[in-house]
Design a protein around this motif. Structure first.
Motif, PDB file in Angstrom:
ATOM      1  N   GLU A  14       0.858  -1.182   0.000  1.00 48.83           N
ATOM      2  CA  GLU A  14       0.000   0.000   0.000  1.00 48.83           C
ATOM      3  C   GLU A  14       0.892   1.228   0.000  1.00 48.83           C
ATOM      4  N   GLY A  17      -2.367   5.456  -0.427  1.00 49.49           N
ATOM      5  CA  GLY A  17      -3.776   5.122  -0.611  1.00 49.49           C
ATOM      6  C   GLY A  17      -4.068   4.203  -1.777  1.00 49.49           C
ATOM      7  N   LEU A  18      -3.032   3.764  -2.484  1.00 50.49           N
ATOM      8  CA  LEU A  18      -3.200   2.856  -3.613  1.00 50.49           C
ATOM      9  C   LEU A  18      -2.566   1.505  -3.278  1.00 50.49           C
ATOM     10  N   TYR A  37      -3.645   0.100  -8.101  1.00 45.10           N
ATOM     11  CA  TYR A  37      -5.061   0.399  -8.267  1.00 45.10           C
ATOM     12  C   TYR A  37      -5.605   1.068  -7.022  1.00 45.10           C
ATOM     13  N   ASP A  38      -6.652   1.842  -7.233  1.00 40.63           N
ATOM     14  CA  ASP A  38      -7.339   2.528  -6.150  1.00 40.63           C
ATOM     15  C   ASP A  38      -8.236   1.517  -5.454  1.00 40.63           C
ATOM     16  N   LYS A  39      -8.081   1.354  -4.144  1.00 43.67           N
ATOM     17  CA  LYS A  39      -8.859   0.339  -3.438  1.00 43.67           C
ATOM     18  C   LYS A  39     -10.335   0.706  -3.309  1.00 43.67           C
ATOM     19  N   THR A  41     -12.187   2.627  -5.863  1.00 43.63           N
ATOM     20  CA  THR A  41     -12.832   2.516  -7.169  1.00 43.63           C
ATOM     21  C   THR A  41     -12.447   1.248  -7.920  1.00 43.63           C
ATOM     22  N   ASP A  45      -4.603   2.551 -12.498  1.00 44.22           N
ATOM     23  CA  ASP A  45      -4.145   3.707 -13.267  1.00 44.22           C
ATOM     24  C   ASP A  45      -2.649   3.710 -13.546  1.00 44.22           C
ATOM     25  N   ILE A  58       3.161   7.288  -9.422  1.00 42.69           N
ATOM     26  CA  ILE A  58       2.160   7.755  -8.455  1.00 42.69           C
ATOM     27  C   ILE A  58       2.576   9.104  -7.890  1.00 42.69           C
TER      28      ILE A  58
END
Length: 68
Positions: A14, A17-18, A37-39, A41, A45, A58
């Motif tokens: 982690e 926040g991703l 990835y965004d946890k 949504t 990305d 990032i």
């Protein structure tokens, strides 16, 4: 500013926040692929050939949006 990358389990971290995940070996390039990835949504990305490359992408993207 140095952000901490936390290990969740083998091949999963982690960062800011991703979730960064080791996807696996990509045969044509003969390299290991990573994605973030965004946890919330679930959108992936950021993609790269190393965890450091994904972290740098990032940082660039989030710092760019923060400075607007």
């Amino acid at each position: 500013m140095k952000n901490k990358c936390y290990k969740l389990k083998a091949g999963q971290y982690e960062y800011r926040g991703l979730i960064i995940t080791r996807i696996g070996y990509y045969e044509p390039e003969q390299r290991v692929c990573w994605e973030a990835y965004d946890k919330i949504t679930g959108n992936a990305d950021y993609h790269g050939y190393s965890k450091q490359m994904v972290k740098a992408l990032i940082d660039i993207d989030l710092d760019k949006t923060r400075n607007k």
